[in-house]
Design a protein around this motif. Structure first.
Motif, PDB file in Angstrom:
ATOM      1  N   ILE A 166       0.834  -1.206   0.000  1.00 53.63           N
ATOM      2  CA  ILE A 166       0.000   0.000   0.000  1.00 53.63           C
ATOM      3  C   ILE A 166       0.864   1.250   0.000  1.00 53.63           C
ATOM      4  CG2 ILE A 166      -1.677   1.340   1.332  1.00 53.63           C
ATOM      5  CD1 ILE A 166      -2.799  -1.373   2.317  1.00 53.63           C
ATOM      6  N   GLY A 187       2.074   1.861  -3.405  1.00 56.72           N
ATOM      7  CA  GLY A 187       0.983   2.393  -4.210  1.00 56.72           C
ATOM      8  C   GLY A 187       0.735   3.861  -3.932  1.00 56.72           C
ATOM      9  N   LEU A 188       0.747   4.212  -2.673  1.00 59.13           N
ATOM     10  CA  LEU A 188       0.481   5.608  -2.311  1.00 59.13           C
ATOM     11  C   LEU A 188       1.567   6.547  -2.827  1.00 59.13           C
ATOM     12  CD1 LEU A 188      -0.997   5.263   1.296  1.00 59.13           C
ATOM     13  CD2 LEU A 188      -2.047   6.504  -0.610  1.00 59.13           C
ATOM     14  N   LEU A 196       1.112   6.834  -6.546  1.00 60.76           N
ATOM     15  CA  LEU A 196      -0.075   7.653  -6.771  1.00 60.76           C
ATOM     16  C   LEU A 196       0.230   9.137  -6.625  1.00 60.76           C
ATOM     17  CD1 LEU A 196      -3.280   7.791  -6.734  1.00 60.76           C
ATOM     18  CD2 LEU A 196      -3.112   7.461  -4.264  1.00 60.76           C
ATOM     19  N   VAL A 223      -0.904  11.991   2.364  1.00 58.09           N
ATOM     20  CA  VAL A 223      -0.323  10.700   1.961  1.00 58.09           C
ATOM     21  C   VAL A 223       0.717  10.260   2.989  1.00 58.09           C
ATOM     22  CG1 VAL A 223       1.216   9.599   0.272  1.00 58.09           C
ATOM     23  CG2 VAL A 223      -0.778  10.884  -0.505  1.00 58.09           C
TER      24      VAL A 223
END
Lengths: 200, 200, 200, 200
Positions: free
Chosen positions: D161, D164-165, D168, D190
């Motif tokens: 995760i 991914g963050l 992103l 974030v």
DNA sequence: TATGAATGAGTCTTCATTCAT
DNA sequence: AATGAATGAAGACTCATTCAT
């Protein structure tokens, strides 16, 4: 996307397809399959390269269609051979005149003949087509012979040998020009051999 | 500067050249002239690509040398045909046994035979070579026939036809497999035709 | 003369245009932009190749129209996300159930999703369109959140991150199948992260 | 003949191969896979078209090799992420500074990043490679986290995760430029989400 | 409006031959 | 003599787009 080879419906399109077959087959027969390219074919046919692939799967397809269209005339003029009735005792001269016609035909399409023969021997598909045709021609001739009261016994075999001998002779005469061979004499012997086959 | 094709003198070099010829000819006969490339040939021969062009002008040259070296066995086994003396009346069976040998030979080099035939029909140089060879073989056979007291009259023509008939028959038997033809019968007729040719 | 792209007025014409968009978009999504050609599109749409260029500037134009028409359902199902009022304390389960719906949606249009993503990343025009859309969706969601009394502070940023996380998770679950990842746990963490964002 | 892709041994050859990979990958990343042709690649690499196919099976192969060689730097700079020991309570700032480095990296290879992402989404082989790599990177990071005494529980999922963050966020900042988003705020959220993941 | 035949530039790939070492 | 890397021309085939009807 799955190839979609169009079968042309319109008259103009059909003519175009035929033009391509004619041009392609002619060039291939003249210069050889591997020495002829699609651009040349298109040019000769007066069309663009692209259109060729709308009517044909590939170069080989063009050749194959050409073979189907013109091949018979080149390879099996013998299909037009028509002996007189068995009892007329005219077989010798019928064959004789046929052979001279055959040679004339051959001379015209000499190069084509050679190139196609090459293909027969190097490509299985062409070979298969050719052999089937050969068989078909044998059958046709058989029918004609039967109609003219030739005895049925071993007729297929006899005709097959006859076809081979005619081919052999014509090929000799047209291409080889072996100086030590007298072709009139050779013709005489071939004729005699053919006559012998069907005799008695 | 014109690249010079060297004719190898040293034993190792000669062996190398032979290796190339063998590899090249074998591959071409197996897969066809256009489906065989120089790299493969060099690889198969265990040499480098470059060296090939020191012994041969081009790819075709390799094939031609191969043809000269191995072609006879494939195309003219008939050169070993030896009839018994004319009066022995054994001609029929001599031919008969020769034909069955011939078919065996053919079967072995079937693919080679086809590929070379293709070349004969598509390349003038190959054709010329082949026809000369054919003539030479005819002459050889003629000599043997004469030695065995066959009458000289039209002997060349007769032998030529005989060669053609044998070829025709063998090719038929090996490749065509026309189901409607009985090959024993066909063989019989061919044999008879040959015998008739030389018969009084 | 500049070809004019006509905007169809008549009903039949509009239907035809829609058919092309549908067929084109579907095929491109299925097989990729570069693996789909105009002929196929026309065929699938049941029209002629030529007509395509009366409604569309080029192939890309078809795709773009398709994207505009169908893209939202594929890429922004989140636009239908509707949280319960802030004080209900039901945010966690609303998101949770949304995510599972989202995954279902995705699974259906899996291939389309991938192909379009590819286009987004390789074509500026598609990218621009997509980003604008994304912004628009963010705004829509923002409105809905506000209506449900979520605090306004940094709402856009929070929603943006939420959207990213949902996307991230769903993509993971549908495509990657990384064996060492436990997706239930991952989902749990993502949910928690989202809830944390809006908390307090 | 079976393709023989040579793996170059000599130094010059290896350099040449690398030149092709570099030129090819660069061009493809710059202009897209379908907008780059072999001729251009060869030209850019300073070699002939032919040599390309001695080292690579096809165009795609070049891209794939480039991806393997340069892809990590472009896609997985995170592999160099090294958190301080868990108890230092420095996680926030470590991540923070990493993110800003990450963004710098990304900016350099912006176009490449996009083109490769496009490929990932349109080509299964690229996708597979990418996903495996992603998994590998997750594992590497996991190891580093463990070494620094981060609790083992659900570590893979958390790291995934986090990755991914970060992705992103960076992607947002570099490409989207959504005017209504305040990226400093977004970054803050974030960062906080990431910290939360590993907290407690 | 509509058709679908036609165009032809463009692409990948192969391979006989040459060349630097 | 030998290597095998390098060349680059040539060829089959595709497809977005245009055009005659």
């Amino acid at each position: 996307m799955e190839e979609m080879i169009r079968e042309p419906r319109q008259k103009r399109a059909i003519e175009k397809k035929n033009k391509i077959i004619e041009a392609g087959f002619q060039l291939i027969c003249q210069n050889g399959y591997y020495n002829t390219n699609t651009k040349e074919i298109a040019l000769e046919a007066g069309v663009s390269t692209g259109i060729v692939y709308q009517y044909f799967k590939d170069k080989f397809d063009i050749f194959m269609d050409g073979l189907k269209k013109y091949g018979d005339d080149i390879f099996f003029p013998i299909i037009h051979f028509k002996p007189e009735p068995y009892d007329n005792n005219n077989f010798y001269s019928t064959v004789q005149s046929f052979i001279s016609d055959y040679i004339q035909e051959h001379k015209i399409s000499q190069v084509a003949h050679e190139e196609i023969t090459a293909m027969i021997h190097s490509n299985q598909e062409v070979a298969n087509y050719f052999y089937e045709k050969e068989l078909y021609v044998t059958d046709c001739l058989k029918k004609v012979f039967l109609e003219n009261h030739f005895p049925e016994e071993h007729l297929s075999e006899k005709i097959h040998i006859m076809m081979g001998l005619v081919d052999l002779l014509c090929h000799e005469i047209i291409y080889h020009k072996h100086s030590s061979i007298n072709y009139d004499i050779m013709t005489e012997y071939v004729l005699q051999s053919i006559v012998n086959l069907f005799e008695k």
